[in-house]
Scaffold this motif. Structure first.
Motif, PDB file in Angstrom:
ATOM      1  N   THR A  85      22.243  89.078  65.992  1.00  0.00           N
ATOM      2  CA  THR A  85      22.429  89.096  67.406  1.00  0.00           C
ATOM      3  C   THR A  85      21.312  88.250  68.000  1.00  0.00           C
ATOM      4  O   THR A  85      21.627  87.820  69.191  1.00  0.00           O
ATOM      5  N   ALA A  86      20.232  88.012  67.255  1.00  0.00           N
ATOM      6  CA  ALA A  86      19.098  87.260  67.655  1.00  0.00           C
ATOM      7  C   ALA A  86      19.277  85.848  67.704  1.00  0.00           C
ATOM      8  O   ALA A  86      18.689  84.971  68.414  1.00  0.00           O
ATOM      9  N   PRO A  88      21.685  83.584  67.791  1.00  0.00           N
ATOM     10  CA  PRO A  88      22.113  82.349  68.952  1.00  0.00           C
ATOM     11  C   PRO A  88      21.159  81.956  69.856  1.00  0.00           C
ATOM     12  O   PRO A  88      21.292  80.994  70.556  1.00  0.00           O
ATOM     13  N   SER A  89      20.030  82.818  69.941  1.00  0.00           N
ATOM     14  CA  SER A  89      19.096  82.330  71.066  1.00  0.00           C
ATOM     15  C   SER A  89      18.051  81.543  70.573  1.00  0.00           C
ATOM     16  O   SER A  89      17.004  81.064  71.143  1.00  0.00           O
ATOM     17  N   MET A  90      18.180  81.091  69.132  1.00  0.00           N
ATOM     18  CA  MET A  90      17.196  80.384  68.414  1.00  0.00           C
ATOM     19  C   MET A  90      17.607  79.015  67.875  1.00  0.00           C
ATOM     20  O   MET A  90      18.878  78.950  67.645  1.00  0.00           O
ATOM     21  N   ASP A  91      16.794  78.056  67.917  1.00  0.00           N
ATOM     22  CA  ASP A  91      17.143  76.900  66.966  1.00  0.00           C
ATOM     23  C   ASP A  91      17.377  77.042  65.717  1.00  0.00           C
ATOM     24  O   ASP A  91      16.729  77.922  64.988  1.00  0.00           O
ATOM     25  N   TRP A 118      29.372  88.809  64.687  1.00  0.00           N
ATOM     26  CA  TRP A 118      27.825  88.229  64.624  1.00  0.00           C
ATOM     27  C   TRP A 118      27.706  87.215  63.550  1.00  0.00           C
ATOM     28  O   TRP A 118      26.731  86.103  63.767  1.00  0.00           O
ATOM     29  N   SER A 122      26.603  83.858  65.240  1.00  0.00           N
ATOM     30  CA  SER A 122      25.185  83.384  64.571  1.00  0.00           C
ATOM     31  C   SER A 122      25.258  82.086  63.918  1.00  0.00           C
ATOM     32  O   SER A 122      24.349  81.357  63.998  1.00  0.00           O
TER      33      SER A 122
END
Length: 229
Positions: A85-86, A88-91, A118, A122
């Motif tokens: 879940t984390a 998508p907020s990362m490169d 996910w 992701s």
């Protein structure tokens, strides 16, 4: 479903209850091509959060090696956490190398449809065909996510428009935890799926290497052939 050529040499160890006996551990070592103590792993607890019967303690016990399902506590050379879940907020350039460099992905149970969601969101699902040297070690939902369907009784996460479809990397479904789930219920569960299936207790697993499927068991299991309706 994920469009994956099932001839792709992905290595899958699909367990019901983890690496619970010497036979399943031997299959894991054979897939790794080296001892667990010389191998790196990433642990994926994401499915836990999608199941109504799980809470944050389940994720902690899995990661800490305190759960009754041996996975993270096998003596890995190194182990880290990959929370889908984390991502998508990362490169992608940051996390994709972590996945590509791991020898094994240890995937916890919970809700397989939540996990499939996910994996797609992701971008991990898109990486699967290229992970030819990585061993996917699934536990319950972490195994079921690779199947085409899990059956309505195993769906806990039910957003609008929900279904029991998962990734379809393999062409069979899995009825896990025989003993806790009655074996006599497996045929009724499998009837509407439209694919063959396997019923596994927690001393059993399915190894898939180069598209070939082998049951590894020191317990109880059944093959449920596709039944024409």
């Amino acid at each position: 479903m994920l469009d994956v050529d099932r001839r792709t040499p992905m290595k899958l160890l699909l367990t019901s209850g983890g690496v619970t006996n010497a036979s399943i551990e031997a299959a894991l070592v054979e897939m790794l091509g080296k001892p667990v103590a010389e191998s790196s792993a990433l642990a994926i607890p994401t499915a836990t959060y999608g199941h109504q019967m799980c809470d944050p303690g389940n994720a902690w016990r899995f990661l800490a090696g305190e759960s009754p399902a041996p996975m993270c506590d096998l003596g890995w050379a190194s182990i880290g956490v990959l929370e889908l879940t984390a991502l998508p907020s990362m490169d992608r350039e940051r996390w994709v190398p972590w996945v590509e460099q791991a020898d094994a992905l240890l995937v916890d149970g919970g809700d397989a449809t939540y996990l499939a969601h996910w994996m797609r969101e992701s971008g991990l699902a898109d990486l699967l065909p290229g992970l030819t040297d990585t061993v996917w070690v699934g536990l319950s939902a972490g195994s079921m996510v690779m199947t085409p369907r899990i059956g309505e009784p195993f769906v806990s996460w039910r957003p609008e428009g929900w279904s029991d479809e998962t990734l379809g990397v393999v062409d069979f479904s899995i009825y896990p935890h025989v003993g806790m789930n009655p074996m006599e219920g497996a045929d009724r569960w499998a009837a509407p799926l439209g694919v063959e299936a396997y019923a596994l207790d927690d001393q059993s697993a399915i190894a898939v290497v180069d598209g070939e499927t082998t049951v590894v068991s020191e317990g109880t299991w059944r093959h449920l052939p596709l039944v024409s309706r």
